[in-house]
Write an enzyme that holds these catalytic residues in place. Sequence first.
Site, PDB file in Angstrom:
ATOM      1  N   HIS A 189     -36.503  37.734  -8.826  1.00  0.00           N
ATOM      2  CA  HIS A 189     -36.853  36.449  -8.218  1.00  0.00           C
ATOM      3  C   HIS A 189     -36.489  36.424  -6.746  1.00  0.00           C
ATOM      4  CE1 HIS A 189     -37.352  35.014 -12.403  1.00  0.00           C
ATOM      5  NE2 HIS A 189     -38.422  34.530 -11.811  1.00  0.00           N
ATOM      6  N   GLU A 429     -45.929  35.866 -21.279  1.00  0.00           N
ATOM      7  CA  GLU A 429     -45.041  36.784 -20.563  1.00  0.00           C
ATOM      8  C   GLU A 429     -44.047  37.479 -21.490  1.00  0.00           C
ATOM      9  OE1 GLU A 429     -42.972  34.653 -17.467  1.00  0.00           O
ATOM     10  OE2 GLU A 429     -42.686  32.882 -18.712  1.00  0.00           O
ATOM     11  N   ASP A 453     -42.548  39.256 -16.107  1.00  0.00           N
ATOM     12  CA  ASP A 453     -41.740  39.292 -17.322  1.00  0.00           C
ATOM     13  C   ASP A 453     -42.404  40.113 -18.404  1.00  0.00           C
ATOM     14  OD1 ASP A 453     -39.295  37.901 -16.867  1.00  0.00           O
ATOM     15  OD2 ASP A 453     -40.484  36.091 -16.562  1.00  0.00           O
ATOM     16  N   CYS A 500     -50.596  35.145 -13.065  1.00  0.00           N
ATOM     17  CA  CYS A 500     -49.827  34.571 -11.956  1.00  0.00           C
ATOM     18  C   CYS A 500     -48.608  35.418 -11.598  1.00  0.00           C
ATOM     19  CB  CYS A 500     -49.418  33.132 -12.262  1.00  0.00           C
ATOM     20  SG  CYS A 500     -48.297  32.991 -13.644  1.00  0.00           S
TER      21      CYS A 500
HETATM   22  C1  PEP Z   1     -43.955  36.209 -14.313  1.00  0.00           C
HETATM   23  O1  PEP Z   1     -43.045  36.438 -15.126  1.00  0.00           O
HETATM   24  O2  PEP Z   1     -44.840  37.040 -14.031  1.00  0.00           O
HETATM   25  C2  PEP Z   1     -44.023  34.922 -13.613  1.00  0.00           C
HETATM   26  C3  PEP Z   1     -45.062  34.583 -12.898  1.00  0.00           C
HETATM   27  O3  PEP Z   1     -42.939  34.095 -13.703  1.00  0.00           O
HETATM   28  P1  PEP Z   1     -41.570  34.371 -12.926  1.00  0.00           P
HETATM   29  O4  PEP Z   1     -41.801  35.479 -11.952  1.00  0.00           O
HETATM   30  O5  PEP Z   1     -41.190  33.102 -12.273  1.00  0.00           O
HETATM   31  O6  PEP Z   1     -40.656  34.762 -14.043  1.00  0.00           O
HETATM   32 MG    MG Z   2     -41.811  34.828 -15.786  1.00  0.00          MG
END
Ligand code: PEP
Ligand code: MG
Length: 568
Positions: A189, A429, A453, A500
Amino acid sequence: MHGVPVSGGIAIGRAHLLSRTGLEVAHYVIPRKQAAAEIARFEAALATVQQELKELRAQIPPNAPQEFGAFLDLHLMILNDATLSKAPRDIIATERCNAEWALKVQTDALLEQFNEIEDGYLRERKSDVIQVAERVMKNLLGQPGYSPVSDSGEGLILVAHDLSPADVIQFKQHRFASFITDLGGTTSHTAIVARSLNIPSVVALHHARQLIVENDLLIVDGTLGMVVVDPDPHTLEEYRQRQHQWELERKKLRRLRDTHAVTLDRVAVELQANIELPEDVGRARESGAAGIGLFRTEFLFLNRDDSPGEDEQFEAYRKVVRGMNGLPVTIRTYDLGADKQVNPDRAAVASALGLRAIRLSLNEPDMFLVQLRAILRASHYGKTKILVPMLMSVPEINQTLGHVARARQDLDDRRVPYDKGIEIGSMIEIPAAALALRAFIRKLAFLSIGTNDLIQYTLAIDRTDDTVSHLYDPLHPAVLRLIAHVIKTASAAGKPIAVCGEMAGDPQLTRLLLGFGLRQFSMHPARLLEVKQQILRSNLGKIGQQAKKMLRTEDPDKLHSLLAKLNA
Ligand code: PEP
Ligand code: MG
């Protein structure tokens, strides 16, 4: 130095070390007759820092958050407190050590005491003591102070051992040329937020914090993941030219802002933006995004002691909905836990396999209902969707929908308006969700694949752990098959499906995802125009077959060469 690239581009600037690892100083004995001079040196450092802080206080721009002033006042108070300003003088006198060492000994003792304080608020002031002590220390060491509010950060490259997503969010308020860290993975993150700062950055450099000295001249190549320390004039000149080239290309890309994302064979693709804070809407608009495909609301919960109430959240969500001016906004319920703790000092750190995202929400229904009501209220002001992270099973889906129904009922009882047709969707995910997709298709209005994820859980690679970041592989055959399966199954059922995760923003993977049938991408605004350019140059007729061939391939070298062919 080589690390993992996070955000493309080239930065050239001076190193500014962020010390998180304690005060690293030498210890030496001074002759008795020099003790007075050493004390005077310490006092001079105190006076300089005092002056610096006062100047900063006077320079705070009128639009800066109010806390800045209070923050500096607190630092002045700490600086003038006898425990920090007087005790080290006594240590110099009695132990005949250098001023740096005396300051370190006293600071360490102080921090020990802080650890024992029961009151959480006071205990957290520990970090302020560290910051003040470091400022004095830097002064003693002949290094200039770091100004958190002035604009002079433009040429600065932050060098840190590690940064948390919360740290990086704070950087959003300042301008830096770049940042580099020893730890971190490319889809941690921290890296994701860094990407949204839109500055070149490199993580997982291992020894940067140790080897780089304050004020070193650095070149950061955010595309290759390389840092050059103290470059020779020839290298410097070459990188200045590359930097110039990069900026020209970005300028060219900006012209695509209002061009529709359509392939050469006239298939329209929807490109949306990922955001972390309401202020990011401006960047999303500038990129020409067709909406917000992922609003990571958990960032509203970080860097604070309490969680935001219903009205505060409502205002934040409404700001985004209004800001997007009729374009759809997909608000993801908070994905807290794992590397995004509300309060890392107090909460036990949940692992990536622990009480995270929807699991935490279902465990804390009151907090979840507050957020659901706030989102529903915002839906009255523009097209809004609710996206739920980390769903994995039918009971979880049912419980979640139950909470949404409850939140709607609360608002109905209060006669508060909201969009009665609001859609609820799920992140895909967790491999279990990808494989047991039917229930998700049946029960939810839309799906969005979180590749970050999905890869982490499919390959059992902790996305924040740099020791395994080289194993994190979006092109692993298992990952590709899961993604292709989800896109195909959802599309066949007529269910809207997006990606995403970071894969959606990687132009090297745009054609592959198009070939799998994806027509909806959501990514950081900084990535959007590059992906659009790739779409404008693509012909779907050819891509489908090549993507299918990749799905049948297990040899990594062959996969890479097929991808290169696809992108040629
Ligand atoms: C992901 O896991 O790809 C996602 C978009 O969510 P995050 O990166 O916030 O876990
Ligand atoms: Mg995620």
